[in-house]
Design an enzyme around this catalytic site. Structure first.
Site, PDB file in Angstrom:
ATOM      1  N   TYR A 151       0.822  -1.221   0.000  1.00 36.58           N
ATOM      2  CA  TYR A 151       0.000   0.000   0.000  1.00 36.58           C
ATOM      3  C   TYR A 151       0.855   1.270   0.000  1.00 36.58           C
ATOM      4  O   TYR A 151       0.371   2.354  -0.298  1.00 36.58           O
ATOM      5  CB  TYR A 151      -0.963   0.029   1.189  1.00 36.58           C
ATOM      6  CG  TYR A 151      -2.026  -1.067   1.154  1.00 36.58           C
ATOM      7  CD1 TYR A 151      -2.261  -1.795   0.001  1.00 36.58           C
ATOM      8  CD2 TYR A 151      -2.786  -1.366   2.268  1.00 36.58           C
ATOM      9  CE1 TYR A 151      -3.207  -2.796  -0.041  1.00 36.58           C
ATOM     10  CE2 TYR A 151      -3.747  -2.370   2.240  1.00 36.58           C
ATOM     11  CZ  TYR A 151      -3.953  -3.079   1.080  1.00 36.58           C
ATOM     12  OH  TYR A 151      -4.904  -4.073   1.043  1.00 36.58           O
ATOM     13  N   ASP A 173     -10.782  -9.001   7.737  1.00 35.02           N
ATOM     14  CA  ASP A 173     -12.200  -8.905   7.391  1.00 35.02           C
ATOM     15  C   ASP A 173     -12.853 -10.284   7.340  1.00 35.02           C
ATOM     16  O   ASP A 173     -14.019 -10.438   7.711  1.00 35.02           O
ATOM     17  CB  ASP A 173     -12.398  -8.175   6.055  1.00 35.02           C
ATOM     18  CG  ASP A 173     -12.578  -6.668   6.269  1.00 35.02           C
ATOM     19  OD1 ASP A 173     -12.132  -6.175   7.333  1.00 35.02           O
ATOM     20  OD2 ASP A 173     -13.152  -5.997   5.402  1.00 35.02           O
ATOM     21  N   ASP A 215      -3.072 -18.114   1.144  1.00 39.11           N
ATOM     22  CA  ASP A 215      -4.256 -18.771   0.566  1.00 39.11           C
ATOM     23  C   ASP A 215      -4.764 -19.865   1.501  1.00 39.11           C
ATOM     24  O   ASP A 215      -5.973 -20.002   1.743  1.00 39.11           O
ATOM     25  CB  ASP A 215      -3.964 -19.312  -0.845  1.00 39.11           C
ATOM     26  CG  ASP A 215      -2.609 -19.987  -0.957  1.00 39.11           C
ATOM     27  OD1 ASP A 215      -1.757 -19.789  -0.067  1.00 39.11           O
ATOM     28  OD2 ASP A 215      -2.385 -20.725  -1.938  1.00 39.11           O
ATOM     29  N   ASP A 274      -5.165  -6.974   5.832  1.00 37.77           N
ATOM     30  CA  ASP A 274      -6.383  -6.244   5.477  1.00 37.77           C
ATOM     31  C   ASP A 274      -7.489  -7.249   5.129  1.00 37.77           C
ATOM     32  O   ASP A 274      -8.626  -7.182   5.618  1.00 37.77           O
ATOM     33  CB  ASP A 274      -6.050  -5.347   4.266  1.00 37.77           C
ATOM     34  CG  ASP A 274      -7.159  -4.374   3.928  1.00 37.77           C
ATOM     35  OD1 ASP A 274      -8.140  -4.310   4.677  1.00 37.77           O
ATOM     36  OD2 ASP A 274      -7.027  -3.671   2.899  1.00 37.77           O
ATOM     37  N   LYS A 322       3.533 -15.448   1.664  1.00 36.05           N
ATOM     38  CA  LYS A 322       3.387 -16.156   0.381  1.00 36.05           C
ATOM     39  C   LYS A 322       4.803 -16.502  -0.091  1.00 36.05           C
ATOM     40  O   LYS A 322       5.249 -16.131  -1.181  1.00 36.05           O
ATOM     41  CB  LYS A 322       2.651 -15.231  -0.606  1.00 36.05           C
ATOM     42  CG  LYS A 322       2.203 -15.881  -1.885  1.00 36.05           C
ATOM     43  CD  LYS A 322       1.054 -16.854  -1.719  1.00 36.05           C
ATOM     44  CE  LYS A 322       0.736 -17.518  -3.051  1.00 36.05           C
ATOM     45  NZ  LYS A 322      -0.157 -18.672  -2.927  1.00 36.05           N
TER      46      LYS A 322
END
Ligand code: NAD
Length: 357
Positions: free
Chosen positions: A141, A251, A223, A247, A191
């Protein structure tokens, strides 16, 4: 010495849930004999109305001088048409930047009486208590270079995922420290099968682990972590991960609990000052009706006692009082499943928690 607590009610239901939360803050302080000094400031839309700025300089200075900041929420339709740099959300971003908040803590805690609100089967999530730690100021980001540019015959968009050893080290230490205070299990999510930055992430986290031999460390690809969170979420204790993975996963974890009105959060800086706020926004659709659920903000106060004020007893007392009120079947509208519950409003829910403290 008394602790300085700075309160920013903000807009919409932010201002409504703050009243009961501040009363709980004071009641918990009295309970454990912690001296607190509470002051209040302006941020967001109300600050724009009063001063023309979403984050007045005085607000930032007071926040920087505090031991902890409690925020209600910012924003609403009244300010939606302002130019980007004058919008209420800029106040929140400025606060995060100005306080150097690099670690975002999002617990997913599901009180057993609310297990039916989850989209998962009740036995998978009942009494769920996991903590997701998201790196907040680095990663893709913020990475440079970034942009959209013309290359040959077409436009190309690009961003950069970058983490330095120091950034990984400091967020990993937050993860290990908090795991030590909980069930001593830390899962680092990356990852590393595809990304070099994740390979460095893993190497640094393994290095930091040497300072925390009492914490059990595991690594998981993002994943798989997403899948495991909905398959068997109770296998986790603390998860630590980068900005973008955090992020998304936080959620997912929030949805496991099924209720926005119940979710607290904390953001911490290396100086120790923390910003505490409910995960929900200012809910303009229900503002001014005394029906908003104040428990996310009240549980944020519990986090404040645990992580910035060094008073875990006060935190536990608040969480136990909330659990008791729910077990006694009191519900605000958002968590009322219609099964013979006692419907209460914002102020009354706050008072019930104080009475049980
Ligand atoms: P929201 O979280 O405010 O509301 C989403 C839905 O959940 C609404 O139907 C609302 O009524 C309900 N809800 C939220 N909190 C509740 C509570 N405590 N009790 C009962 N019901 C609750 O999200 P939104 O509608 O996308 O955004 C509304 C405004 O809030 C926007 O201006 C947005 O920018 C702002 N916002 C601010 C923050 C923040 O300050 N951290 C975060 C998110 C959204």
């Amino acid at each position: 010495m008394s602790k300085k607590l700075f309160v920013l009610p903000g807009d919409g239901i932010g201002a409504e849930v703050m009243g009961p939360a501040v009363e709980v803050m004071q009641a918990a302080a009295d309970l454990v004999g912690c001296k607190i000094e509470i002051s209040e400031g302006l941020v967001g839309g109300v600050a724009i109305d009063a001063t023309g700025e979403p984050l007045p300089a005085e607000t930032l200075a007071q926040a920087q001088a505090a031991d902890a900041v409690l925020l209600g929420g910012v924003g609403g339709p009244k300010w939606d048409d302002l130019p980007m740099h004058q919008r209420p959300e800029k106040g929140l971003l400025g606060l995060r930047q100005g306080l150097g908040l690099f670690a975002n803590l999002r617990p997913a805690l599901l009180f057993a009486p609310l297990a039916d609100a989850s989209s998962l089967k009740a036995d998978l999530v009942s009494n769920l208590d996991i903590l997701i730690i998201r790196e907040l100021t680095g990663g893709i980001y913020f990475g440079e270079p970034r942009g959209i540019e013309q290359r040959e015959n077409e436009k190309v968009g690009f961003n950069t995922l970058v983490y330095s050893e120091a950034e990984i080290d400091r967020i990993a230490r937050v993860g290990f420290d908090l795991a030590q205070k909980r069930n001593r299990k830390l899962c680092s999510v990356d990852k590393a099968n595809v990304l070099e930055v994740s390979q460095l992430w893993r190497e640094v986290v393994n290095g930091v682990h040497k300072d925390y031999p009492d914490v059990e460390l595991s690594h998981m690809y993002v994943d798989n972590a997403a899948m495991q969170l909905v398959r068997a979420p109770k296998q986790f204790d603390v998860i630590v991960t980068g900005n973008m993975f955090g992020d998304i996963l936080s959620d997912v974890a929030a949805m496991l609990t099924g209720s926005l009105g119940m979710l607290p959060s904390a953001s911490l800086a290396s100086t120790g000052v923390g910003l505490y706020e409910p995960v929900h926004g200012t809910a303009p659709d229900i503002a001014g009706q005394d029906i908003a659920n104040p428990l996310a903000t009240i549980l944020s106060v519990a986090m404040m006692y645990r992580y910035s004020l060094g008073e875990p007893g006060a935190a536990e007392a608040i969480e136990a009082a909330v659990a008791k009120v729910l077990a006694e079947n009191y519900r605000t509208a958002d968590i009322d499943d219609g099964q013979d519950r006692q419907r209460v409003g914002t102020g009354e829910m706050g008072q019930l928690v104080i009475n049980r403290l």
